[in-house]
Design a protein around this motif. Structure first.
Motif, PDB file in Angstrom:
ATOM      1  N   UNK A  12       0.414  -1.316   0.215  1.00  0.00           N
ATOM      2  CA  UNK A  12      -0.288   0.280  -0.056  1.00  0.00           C
ATOM      3  C   UNK A  12       0.644   1.574   0.147  1.00  0.00           C
ATOM      4  N   UNK A  13       2.312   1.113   1.156  1.00  0.00           N
ATOM      5  CA  UNK A  13       3.200   2.748   0.880  1.00  0.00           C
ATOM      6  C   UNK A  13       3.684   2.711  -0.833  1.00  0.00           C
ATOM      7  N   UNK A  14       4.038   1.784  -1.710  1.00  0.00           N
ATOM      8  CA  UNK A  14       4.597   1.813  -2.750  1.00  0.00           C
ATOM      9  C   UNK A  14       3.428   2.309  -3.415  1.00  0.00           C
ATOM     10  N   UNK A  15       2.313   1.444  -3.844  1.00  0.00           N
ATOM     11  CA  UNK A  15       1.036   2.549  -3.956  1.00  0.00           C
ATOM     12  C   UNK A  15       1.162   3.796  -4.183  1.00  0.00           C
ATOM     13  N   UNK A  16       0.269   4.685  -2.417  1.00  0.00           N
ATOM     14  CA  UNK A  16       0.147   5.156  -2.260  1.00  0.00           C
ATOM     15  C   UNK A  16       1.397   6.446  -3.027  1.00  0.00           C
ATOM     16  N   UNK A  17       2.585   6.098  -2.717  1.00  0.00           N
ATOM     17  CA  UNK A  17       4.445   6.715  -2.962  1.00  0.00           C
ATOM     18  C   UNK A  17       4.538   7.084  -4.908  1.00  0.00           C
ATOM     19  N   UNK A  18       3.565   6.126  -5.274  1.00  0.00           N
ATOM     20  CA  UNK A  18       3.918   6.945  -6.932  1.00  0.00           C
ATOM     21  C   UNK A  18       3.069   8.065  -6.688  1.00  0.00           C
ATOM     22  N   UNK A  19       1.666   8.479  -6.269  1.00  0.00           N
ATOM     23  CA  UNK A  19       1.392   9.330  -6.519  1.00  0.00           C
ATOM     24  C   UNK A  19       1.858  10.567  -5.835  1.00  0.00           C
ATOM     25  N   UNK A  20       2.809  10.615  -4.531  1.00  0.00           N
ATOM     26  CA  UNK A  20       3.379  11.368  -3.950  1.00  0.00           C
ATOM     27  C   UNK A  20       4.402  12.216  -4.285  1.00  0.00           C
ATOM     28  N   UNK A  21       4.107  13.364  -4.258  1.00  0.00           N
ATOM     29  CA  UNK A  21       5.530  14.322  -5.381  1.00  0.00           C
ATOM     30  C   UNK A  21       6.114  14.063  -4.049  1.00  0.00           C
ATOM     31  N   UNK A  22       6.280  15.216  -3.152  1.00  0.00           N
ATOM     32  CA  UNK A  22       6.655  16.169  -2.203  1.00  0.00           C
ATOM     33  C   UNK A  22       7.821  14.802  -1.698  1.00  0.00           C
ATOM     34  N   UNK A  23       7.445  14.446  -1.366  1.00  0.00           N
ATOM     35  CA  UNK A  23       9.005  13.326  -0.722  1.00  0.00           C
ATOM     36  C   UNK A  23      10.250  13.066  -2.127  1.00  0.00           C
ATOM     37  N   UNK A  24       9.852  13.301  -3.039  1.00  0.00           N
ATOM     38  CA  UNK A  24      10.794  13.337  -3.830  1.00  0.00           C
ATOM     39  C   UNK A  24      12.141  14.866  -4.892  1.00  0.00           C
ATOM     40  N   UNK A  25      11.089  16.069  -4.582  1.00  0.00           N
ATOM     41  CA  UNK A  25      11.531  16.572  -4.473  1.00  0.00           C
ATOM     42  C   UNK A  25      12.169  17.932  -3.272  1.00  0.00           C
ATOM     43  N   UNK A  26      13.257  17.647  -3.816  1.00  0.00           N
ATOM     44  CA  UNK A  26      14.461  18.864  -2.745  1.00  0.00           C
ATOM     45  C   UNK A  26      13.707  19.804  -1.930  1.00  0.00           C
ATOM     46  N   UNK A  27      13.804  19.907  -0.963  1.00  0.00           N
ATOM     47  CA  UNK A  27      12.670  21.264  -0.203  1.00  0.00           C
ATOM     48  C   UNK A  27      11.177  21.754  -0.794  1.00  0.00           C
ATOM     49  N   UNK A  28      10.842  20.667  -0.798  1.00  0.00           N
ATOM     50  CA  UNK A  28       9.466  20.778  -1.323  1.00  0.00           C
ATOM     51  C   UNK A  28       8.779  22.187  -1.001  1.00  0.00           C
TER      52      UNK A  28
END
Length: 271
Positions: A12-28
């Motif tokens: 479930x966490x992997x599914x959710x992370x697909x649509x998570x942007x902030x965690x993958x952008x420095x200083x989001x």
């Protein structure tokens, strides 16, 4: 049993992370902070009509800012936030380029989930655009980002906007859209969105068709999450729309060109 539960949680966490942007952008968070500050400054610098009601819900409001000279038309911006968060006031600065090009700009607020289902939000956006269109003559350009990209794409489909408004649509700019909502059925956010299979399909622009003679441009950043690259591709292919991938841009800076009247993105939309 415990191992199985951990495996389910990880999936479930992997599914959710697909649509998570902030965690993958420095200083989001710095991007959101900068939008809010620039938008507050923009509102202070430009006299406008703010928080105009277009419906009964407290968030069914919009801002209208007119250029100094007669407007070339109406530019409408619809913000993102997964239909769950954000406020129109956070995004006022993204009308800057259109205003500099002598277009009237309208920023739409709308009720968020769980107060409203996505289909209801779609109806609110249609009402807001219709209301703003009564205040400004000429062509109408719609631009939206992320969930807003989904919402403006829905406006390009048959039967969503009144015919008299549709006839004035000169361009729809769908930026980093969520164009197929069916994958969201499996995400934790759907506990709040309350999408079912029927609504997800009906509200997915990639599963429908745009009205003829309404130009659509789909824009996405080359550095976005893979699912957003996919979502943009699905819409562009389904609609045979112009598909622009901006090099070096991610989900939070892909909209920067809206602040520049001379940017290729805005020049195409306003031409």
């Amino acid at each position: 049993m415990e191992k199985s539960l951990k495996k389910m949680t990880r999936t479930q966490q992997e599914l959710d992370l697909q649509y998570e942007n902030g965690s993958f952008i420095p200083n989001a968070q710095s991007y959101a902070d900068a939008w809010e500050a620039a938008s507050a400054q923009f509102r202070e610098a430009h006299a406008g009509e703010y928080d105009l009601a277009y419906g009964d819900h407290p968030r069914a409001i919009y801002d209208l800012i007119q250029p100094d000279s007669g407007p070339n038309g109406l530019f409408v911006f619809v913000h993102g936030g997964y239909w769950l968060s954000r406020h129109k006031d956070d995004w006022t600065c993204f009308g800057e380029g259109a205003l500099m090009a002598d277009w009237s700009i309208a920023h739409l607020g709308y009720p968020l989930a769980p107060d409203a289902r996505i289909s209801e939000i779609t109806a609110h956006i249609a009402n807001g655009i219709t209301e703003a269109a009564q205040r400004v003559d000429g062509p109408i350009v719609l631009a939206g980002h992320s969930a807003g990209g989904h919402l403006v794409a829905r406006m390009a489909m048959q039967g969503v906007l009144p015919a008299q408004v549709t006839a004035r649509l000169s361009h729809v700019l769908s930026i980093s859209p969520v164009s197929d909502l069916r994958p969201l059925l499996n995400l934790t956010m759907n506990d709040t969105l309350r999408l079912d299979a029927a609504e997800a399909a009906a509200e997915s622009p990639a599963l429908g068709r745009p009205m003829p003679d309404v130009p659509v441009t789909v824009v996405v950043g080359a550095q976005e999450r893979p699912v957003f690259l996919d979502q943009a591709t699905w819409l562009a292919r389904a609609w045979d729309a112009r598909h622009v991938i901006l090099p070096g841009r991610h989900h939070f800076d892909v909209i920067n060109d809206l602040r520049d009247a001379q940017s290729p993105m805005l020049r195409v939309a306003l031409s």
